[in-house]
Write a protein that holds these residues in place. Structure first.
Motif, PDB file in Angstrom:
ATOM      1  N   UNK A  60       6.085  26.124 -21.479  1.00  0.00           N
ATOM      2  CA  UNK A  60       5.968  26.900 -19.908  1.00  0.00           C
ATOM      3  C   UNK A  60       6.370  28.420 -20.302  1.00  0.00           C
ATOM      4  N   UNK A  61       7.117  28.626 -21.205  1.00  0.00           N
ATOM      5  CA  UNK A  61       7.596  30.097 -21.401  1.00  0.00           C
ATOM      6  C   UNK A  61       6.887  30.900 -22.388  1.00  0.00           C
ATOM      7  N   UNK A  62       5.995  30.422 -22.764  1.00  0.00           N
ATOM      8  CA  UNK A  62       5.159  31.313 -23.634  1.00  0.00           C
ATOM      9  C   UNK A  62       4.451  32.530 -23.237  1.00  0.00           C
ATOM     10  N   UNK A  63       3.806  33.251 -24.132  1.00  0.00           N
ATOM     11  CA  UNK A  63       3.134  34.404 -23.313  1.00  0.00           C
ATOM     12  C   UNK A  63       1.719  33.913 -22.743  1.00  0.00           C
ATOM     13  N   UNK A  69      -0.516  32.226 -15.642  1.00  0.00           N
ATOM     14  CA  UNK A  69       0.063  32.363 -14.348  1.00  0.00           C
ATOM     15  C   UNK A  69      -0.544  33.487 -13.564  1.00  0.00           C
ATOM     16  N   UNK A  70      -0.354  34.555 -14.234  1.00  0.00           N
ATOM     17  CA  UNK A  70      -0.963  35.738 -13.559  1.00  0.00           C
ATOM     18  C   UNK A  70      -2.383  35.547 -13.293  1.00  0.00           C
ATOM     19  N   UNK A  71      -3.136  35.404 -14.358  1.00  0.00           N
ATOM     20  CA  UNK A  71      -4.819  35.240 -14.035  1.00  0.00           C
ATOM     21  C   UNK A  71      -4.864  34.341 -13.078  1.00  0.00           C
ATOM     22  N   UNK A 110      -7.632  28.645 -17.121  1.00  0.00           N
ATOM     23  CA  UNK A 110      -7.964  27.289 -17.685  1.00  0.00           C
ATOM     24  C   UNK A 110      -7.754  27.234 -18.831  1.00  0.00           C
ATOM     25  N   UNK A 111      -8.626  28.306 -19.704  1.00  0.00           N
ATOM     26  CA  UNK A 111      -8.803  27.958 -21.131  1.00  0.00           C
ATOM     27  C   UNK A 111      -7.605  28.424 -21.662  1.00  0.00           C
ATOM     28  N   UNK A 112      -6.854  29.469 -21.195  1.00  0.00           N
ATOM     29  CA  UNK A 112      -5.493  29.820 -21.850  1.00  0.00           C
ATOM     30  C   UNK A 112      -4.378  28.365 -21.487  1.00  0.00           C
ATOM     31  N   UNK A 113      -4.685  27.838 -20.439  1.00  0.00           N
ATOM     32  CA  UNK A 113      -3.756  26.608 -20.386  1.00  0.00           C
ATOM     33  C   UNK A 113      -4.097  25.517 -21.465  1.00  0.00           C
TER      34      UNK A 113
END
Length: 125
Positions: A60-63, A69-71, A110-113
């Protein structure tokens, strides 16, 4: 990031309930798809992501998590507005920009997640 996701999720929960009441009292059931997106994408998905990031704090603390989160939280309001604009008299280009731009931002989040989960969440031993 887990707590931020959960706090955003409860805002979508309140918005979804309010939107559902609007639909009920105005008998405007054509808004059901937007109502479902507020509740499932906004409330449920954000809450689950928040819970996952609360359990796996390092992920949860990664770039990736921060970008996700912002996207998600910039894209989803645009997507929801675009879905509302389908039934309101706005220029088609504005509606398309909101639906396509917001939807693409949410999809990319979602892809980043998924990448973040597979890259940074390891089995606990």
């Amino acid at each position: 990031m887990g707590a931020k996701w959960i706090k955003i999720a409860v805002l979508y929960f309140a918005l979804g309930i309010g939107y559902g009441l609007f639909m009920h009292y105005t008998i405007q059931l054509k808004w059901a798809a937007t109502h479902a997106h507020i509740n499932l994408v906004g409330w449920v998905s954000a809450a689950i992501i928040g819970l996952i990031y609360s359990v796996y704090k390092d992920a949860g603390e990664t770039t990736l998590a921060k970008a996700q989160f912002w996207l998600f939280n910039i894209g989803l309001p645009f997507l929801l507005l675009g879905m509302i604009f389908i039934y309101v008299d706005v220029p088609r280009g504005v509606m398309e920009f909101c639906v396509s731009g917001g939807g693409s931002a949410v999809a990319l989040s979602v892809v980043l997640f998924v990448v973040n989960v597979y890259k940074n969440i390891k089995p606990k031993t």
